[in-house]
Write an enzyme that holds these catalytic residues in place. Structure first.
Site, PDB file in Angstrom:
ATOM      1  N   ASP A   1       0.567  -0.998  -0.283  1.00 47.16           N
ATOM      2  CA  ASP A   1       0.555  -0.048  -0.120  1.00 47.16           C
ATOM      3  C   ASP A   1       0.730   1.799  -0.221  1.00 47.16           C
ATOM      4  O   ASP A   1       1.122   1.365   1.067  1.00 47.16           O
ATOM      5  CB  ASP A   1      -1.066  -0.302   1.509  1.00 47.16           C
ATOM      6  CG  ASP A   1      -2.068  -1.253   1.407  1.00 47.16           C
ATOM      7  OD1 ASP A   1      -2.055  -2.247   0.590  1.00 47.16           O
ATOM      8  OD2 ASP A   1      -3.221  -0.575   1.590  1.00 47.16           O
TER       9      ASP A   1
ATOM     10  N   LYS B   1      -6.272   3.230  -3.533  1.00 46.83           N
ATOM     11  CA  LYS B   1      -7.065   3.816  -2.659  1.00 46.83           C
ATOM     12  C   LYS B   1      -7.265   5.008  -2.113  1.00 46.83           C
ATOM     13  O   LYS B   1      -6.710   5.135  -2.126  1.00 46.83           O
ATOM     14  CB  LYS B   1      -5.885   2.861  -1.202  1.00 46.83           C
ATOM     15  CG  LYS B   1      -6.454   3.225  -0.185  1.00 46.83           C
ATOM     16  CD  LYS B   1      -4.875   2.116   0.816  1.00 46.83           C
ATOM     17  CE  LYS B   1      -5.472   2.527   2.362  1.00 46.83           C
ATOM     18  NZ  LYS B   1      -3.999   1.352   2.846  1.00 46.83           N
TER      19      LYS B   1
ATOM     20  N   LYS C   1      -9.720   0.644  -3.154  1.00 46.49           N
ATOM     21  CA  LYS C   1     -10.097   0.174  -1.859  1.00 46.49           C
ATOM     22  C   LYS C   1     -10.505   1.948  -0.736  1.00 46.49           C
ATOM     23  O   LYS C   1      -9.771   2.794  -1.002  1.00 46.49           O
ATOM     24  CB  LYS C   1      -8.466   0.043  -1.336  1.00 46.49           C
ATOM     25  CG  LYS C   1      -8.384  -0.154   0.514  1.00 46.49           C
ATOM     26  CD  LYS C   1      -7.384  -0.791   0.948  1.00 46.49           C
ATOM     27  CE  LYS C   1      -6.809  -0.407   2.527  1.00 46.49           C
ATOM     28  NZ  LYS C   1      -5.326  -0.982   2.849  1.00 46.49           N
TER      29      LYS C   1
END
Length: 284
Positions: free
Chosen positions: A147, A209, A238
Site C-alpha cells: 500500500d 485507495k 480500496k
C-alpha cells in the site's frame, strides 16, 4: 303413499350425502399430507435464508484489511491483530514495514490471511528510490501486498508523469504482488482525484485507495464512486480512513469499494453478527 315418497327422499339423501362425505374425508387426508410438507419447506427456506446471511457476513468481512499503523503498536498488539484476522476471516493485516516479518511468523500456517505493508507512509513525500527500496524489503520480509502513498506534492504541481512513473517503479519492485496506490482524496480536488486514479490505473496498480486515515475526513462514498468510475474495471478500489462501523463499511461497499481498510475490524465483525442475530438468525 306419503310414506313411500318420504322413504324415496331419504334414500336419495343418503345416496347424495355418502359421496359428499367421502370427498370431504379425502380432502382432509390430502390437507393432512400437505401440512408436514409445507412445514418442512418453511424450515428449508428459513435455513436457506440463514445461510445466505452468514455468507453475506463472511463476504463483507473478507473485504477487510485489518489495519494497525500507529507508531505505539507493540509486538503483542501485532500478534493480536493477526489472531483477530484469522478468527474473523479478514482478507489481510496491514502493518508498518518493521512488523512484516513478525506477521509472517504470527500467520505461519494461515496462508488465507495476507500481509499488506505500507510504503512512503503516511506523507508520500519520500524519493521514489526510497519507496522502491521499502517495497523490495517488504517483499523480502514476506509482504503479499504493498500500500504505497503517492507523492502528493507532485499531484499538486501537476506532475502526473512523475506520479505515473513512480507507481510503475513500485509495481515493478513488488514482483507481481498487488500494489494499492493511496491518493489521499481529502487533500485533492475532484480533477486531481481523477488524474491521480488514472495514473494508478495506467501504471499497473491493482487498487487505487482513498486515504491513509491520517489527513482530512478519510473515505467518502462519493469519492469511492468517482474512483470506481475512473478506473473502469481496470483496477479495484480500496476505501480507507474513518470506517469504524458496519454501516460505514456497507456504505463503502455499496459505493463500489472492493476492499476496506480499517483498524476497527473486530468491532465491525461483532456489529454485523449482532445485527444478524437481532434479525432472527441463529449462528452455528
Amino acid at each position: 303413499m306419503t310414506d313411500d315418497i318420504e322413504k324415496k327422499q331419504q334414500a336419495a339423501g343418503e345416496t347424495v350425502s355418502a359421496p359428499a362425505a367421502g370427498q370431504a374425508a379425502l380432502q382432509e387426508e390430502h390437507a393432512a399430507e400437505e401440512r408436514p410438507l409445507a412445514a418442512e419447506e418453511r424450515r428449508e427456506f428459513e435455513e436457506f435464508k440463514r445461510q445466505k446471511k452468514i455468507e453475506e457476513i463472511r463476504r463483507l468481512l473478507r473485504t477487510i484489511d485489518h489495519t494497525m499503523l500507529k507508531q505505539t503498536a507493540t509486538s503483542a498488539d501485532i500478534r493480536k491483530l493477526c489472531n483477530e484476522a484469522k478468527e474473523y476471516g479478514f482478507y489481510s493485516v496491514c502493518v508498518q514495514p518493521v512488523y512484516v516479518a513478525a506477521c509472517r511468523e504470527f500467520l505461519r500456517g494461515c496462508p488465507q490471511v495476507k500481509i499488506a505493508c505500507v510504503v512512503g507512509f503516511p506523507m508520500g513525500e519520500n524519493l521514489t528510490k526510497t519507496k522502491v527500496y521499502e517495497t523490495k524489503q517488504a517483499v523480502r520480509d514476506g509482504a503479499d501486498e504493498i500500500d504505497m502513498v503517492i507523492c502528493i506534492s507532485a499531484v499538486k504541481n501537476g506532475q502526473f508523469g512523475y506520479v505515473r512513473r513512480e507507481i510503475k517503479k513500485i509495481v515493478r519492485a513488488a514482483h507481481g504482488r498487488p500494489v494499492k496506490v493511496i491518493i489521499e482524496t481529502s487533500l485533492l480536488t475532484r480533477d486531481e482525484m481523477v488524474r491521480a486514479a488514472s495514473c494508478a490505473r495506467d501504471a499497473g496498480a491493482a487498487f487505487v485507495k482513498t486515504s491513509t486515515g491520517y489527513f482530512g475526513e478519510g473515505a467518502r462514498a462519493e469519492d469511492v464512486r468517482l474512483l470506481k468510475e475512473t478506473v473502469a474495471g481496470k483496477c479495484q478500489v480500496k476505501a480507507s480512513g474513518g470506517i469504524r462501523t458496519a454501516e460505514r463499511l456497507k456504505e463503502m461497499v455499496a459505493a463500489g469499494a472492493d476492499r476496506i481498510g480499517t483498524s476497527a475490524g473486530k468491532d465491525i465483525a461483532k456489529q454485523l453478527r449482532e445485527a444478524d442475530e437481532q434479525s432472527g438468525s441463529v449462528h452455528s
